[in-house]
Design an enzyme around this catalytic site. Structure first.
Site, PDB file in Angstrom:
ATOM      1  N   VAL A  64       0.725  -1.156  -0.053  1.00  0.00           N
ATOM      2  CA  VAL A  64      -0.207   0.174   0.159  1.00  0.00           C
ATOM      3  C   VAL A  64       0.784   1.132   0.203  1.00  0.00           C
ATOM      4  CG1 VAL A  64      -1.958  -1.177   1.106  1.00  0.00           C
ATOM      5  CG2 VAL A  64      -0.224   0.142   2.465  1.00  0.00           C
ATOM      6  N   TYR A 156       1.685   6.657  15.254  1.00  0.00           N
ATOM      7  CA  TYR A 156       0.554   5.541  14.951  1.00  0.00           C
ATOM      8  C   TYR A 156      -0.607   6.700  15.273  1.00  0.00           C
ATOM      9  CZ  TYR A 156      -2.609   1.786  15.066  1.00  0.00           C
ATOM     10  OH  TYR A 156      -3.703   1.086  14.825  1.00  0.00           O
TER      11      TYR A 156
HETATM   12  P1  NAI Z   1      -2.337  -7.205  11.641  1.00  0.00           P
HETATM   13  O1  NAI Z   1      -0.983  -6.936  11.898  1.00  0.00           O
HETATM   14  O2  NAI Z   1      -2.666  -8.592  12.155  1.00  0.00           O
HETATM   15  O3  NAI Z   1      -2.947  -6.912  10.275  1.00  0.00           O
HETATM   16  C1  NAI Z   1      -2.313  -5.685   9.459  1.00  0.00           C
HETATM   17  C2  NAI Z   1      -2.625  -6.003   7.955  1.00  0.00           C
HETATM   18  O4  NAI Z   1      -1.895  -4.742   7.336  1.00  0.00           O
HETATM   19  C3  NAI Z   1      -1.864  -7.154   7.558  1.00  0.00           C
HETATM   20  O5  NAI Z   1      -2.799  -7.969   6.658  1.00  0.00           O
HETATM   21  C4  NAI Z   1      -0.549  -6.999   6.848  1.00  0.00           C
HETATM   22  O6  NAI Z   1      -0.144  -7.682   5.841  1.00  0.00           O
HETATM   23  C5  NAI Z   1      -1.030  -5.440   6.314  1.00  0.00           C
HETATM   24  N1  NAI Z   1      -0.100  -4.623   5.856  1.00  0.00           N
HETATM   25  C6  NAI Z   1       0.858  -3.835   6.640  1.00  0.00           C
HETATM   26  N2  NAI Z   1       1.577  -3.201   6.020  1.00  0.00           N
HETATM   27  C7  NAI Z   1       1.182  -3.400   4.759  1.00  0.00           C
HETATM   28  C8  NAI Z   1       1.542  -2.902   3.242  1.00  0.00           C
HETATM   29  N3  NAI Z   1       2.838  -1.933   3.330  1.00  0.00           N
HETATM   30  N4  NAI Z   1       0.939  -3.301   2.184  1.00  0.00           N
HETATM   31  C9  NAI Z   1       0.027  -4.158   2.335  1.00  0.00           C
HETATM   32  N5  NAI Z   1      -0.486  -4.794   3.345  1.00  0.00           N
HETATM   33  C10 NAI Z   1       0.154  -4.162   4.486  1.00  0.00           C
HETATM   34  O7  NAI Z   1      -3.186  -6.135  12.587  1.00  0.00           O
HETATM   35  P2  NAI Z   1      -4.703  -5.842  12.879  1.00  0.00           P
HETATM   36  O8  NAI Z   1      -4.892  -5.761  14.247  1.00  0.00           O
HETATM   37  O9  NAI Z   1      -5.482  -6.839  12.267  1.00  0.00           O
HETATM   38  O10 NAI Z   1      -4.939  -4.514  12.131  1.00  0.00           O
HETATM   39  C11 NAI Z   1      -5.712  -4.069  10.763  1.00  0.00           C
HETATM   40  C12 NAI Z   1      -6.173  -2.655  10.966  1.00  0.00           C
HETATM   41  O11 NAI Z   1      -6.558  -2.517  12.210  1.00  0.00           O
HETATM   42  C13 NAI Z   1      -4.847  -2.002  11.171  1.00  0.00           C
HETATM   43  O12 NAI Z   1      -5.045  -0.741  10.220  1.00  0.00           O
HETATM   44  C14 NAI Z   1      -4.441  -1.464  12.363  1.00  0.00           C
HETATM   45  O13 NAI Z   1      -3.863  -0.237  12.603  1.00  0.00           O
HETATM   46  C15 NAI Z   1      -6.131  -1.471  12.845  1.00  0.00           C
HETATM   47  N6  NAI Z   1      -6.251  -1.366  14.226  1.00  0.00           N
HETATM   48  C16 NAI Z   1      -5.881  -2.522  15.054  1.00  0.00           C
HETATM   49  C17 NAI Z   1      -6.402  -2.336  16.435  1.00  0.00           C
HETATM   50  C18 NAI Z   1      -5.916  -3.548  17.447  1.00  0.00           C
HETATM   51  O14 NAI Z   1      -5.765  -3.601  18.674  1.00  0.00           O
HETATM   52  N7  NAI Z   1      -5.575  -4.986  16.627  1.00  0.00           N
HETATM   53  C19 NAI Z   1      -6.819  -1.433  17.066  1.00  0.00           C
HETATM   54  C20 NAI Z   1      -7.196  -0.430  16.122  1.00  0.00           C
HETATM   55  C21 NAI Z   1      -7.055  -0.449  14.774  1.00  0.00           C
END
Ligand code: NAI
Length: 249
Positions: A64, A156
């Site tokens: 992304v 963040y």
């Molecule tokens: P995760 O680390 O399991 O998932 C993150 C996803 O983003 C993964 O699929 C990863 O491969 C993808 N990603 C990261 N950098 C990338 C790039 N350069 N190109 C393509 N894909 C990329 O974490 P989670 O928790 O599932 O996070 C998903 C969303 O939720 C994120 O935006 C995170 O900031 C947000 N979030 C998570 C919270 C939590 O407590 N887990 C709380 C609030 C928001």
């Protein structure tokens, strides 16, 4: 809430919250393209899982931070499905955290490139198609930390506040053209990302969290299904907050 007949692309959909969103969309009847980076066998198993729900599904490689890469997966989804009704911009990253005076500048840039630029690229490249069709649902993943920032995670928190503001800005541009743009601000959710800030950070936050436990990915995904559905047609530029009570309004 049904998504039958709808075609969705979830960017950042292979693991965690994004994977649960793909599963919930498929269960609601949508065909789902899953874009992410670094596909392993385990990550790729999402495609078979989604197809088991009786919908069409495929996976695609994206970074992304690269506008061309985001544009390519969106064009692929449009040609593969014939249309794209729903785009979820969910890819995101965090770090172990550091006080501002010790912030690594390269890491700062990477967090913004992923969390903010990636979402901007997604909206920019899907909107011409949605504007032409006069229909679309865009759902961006922000965070409760946009509304309740914590110390040592300035990059963040600021990046997620940017997502919330960007969502509200773009939502106004297209609200009269059949397109809704909203964001989800999850609270602490039980994924790999939650523990990036360290166990002590999680423990401290949980003590103060009204519900006393992290959310499950399925609990978060339900909000995306709602925002993608016809039931959410009057939601414009909103931040919906499944967060166990951490931020209340
Ligand atoms: P995760 O680390 O399991 O998932 C993150 C996803 O983003 C993964 O699929 C990863 O491969 C993808 N990603 C990261 N950098 C990338 C790039 N350069 N190109 C393509 N894909 C990329 O974490 P989670 O928790 O599932 O996070 C998903 C969303 O939720 C994120 O935006 C995170 O900031 C947000 N979030 C998570 C919270 C939590 O407590 N887990 C709380 C609030 C928001």
């Amino acid at each position: 809430m049904t998504l039958h007949g709808k075609k969705a692309l979830v960017i950042g959909g292979a693991v965690g919250i994004g994977r649960a969103v793909c599963q919930a969309f498929a269960a609601a009847g949508a065909c789902v393209g899953v874009a992410d980076r670094g596909w392993s066998e385990e990550k790729s198993s999402i495609v078979a899982e989604l197809k088991a729900s009786g919908v069409d599904a495929y996976c695609d490689e994206v970074d992304v931070r690269d506008e061309g890469s985001v544009s390519k997966v969106i064009q692929h989804a449009i040609s593969r499905f014939g249309q794209l009704d729903i785009l979820v911009n969910n890819a995101g990253m965090t770090s172990a955290g550091a006080p501002m005076h010790e912030q690594d500048s390269a890491l700062w840039s990477e967090i913004f490139a992923t969390n903010v630029n990636g979402i901007a690229f997604g909206m920019k490249h899907v909107l011409p198609h949605m504007l032409e069709r006069g229909f679309g649902r865009i759902i961006n993943t922000s965070s409760q930390l946009a509304h309740k920032p914590v110390p040592n995670h300035g990059a963040y928190c600021a990046s997620k506040a940017a997502v919330t503001a960007l969502t509200a800005s773009v939502a106004q541009e297209v609200a009269r053209r059949g397109i809704t743009v909203n964001c989800v601000c999850p609270g602490m959710t039980d994924t790999a990302m939650l523990y990036k800030g360290g166990a002590a950070f999680v423990e401290e936050k949980l003590k103060a969290l009204p519900i006393g436990r992290p959310g499950t990915v399925a609990e978060i995904a339900a909000t995306y299904v709602f925002l993608a559905s016809d039931a959410a047609a009057f939601f414009i530029g909103q931040s919906l907050s499944p967060n166990g009570g951490d931020v209340m309004w």
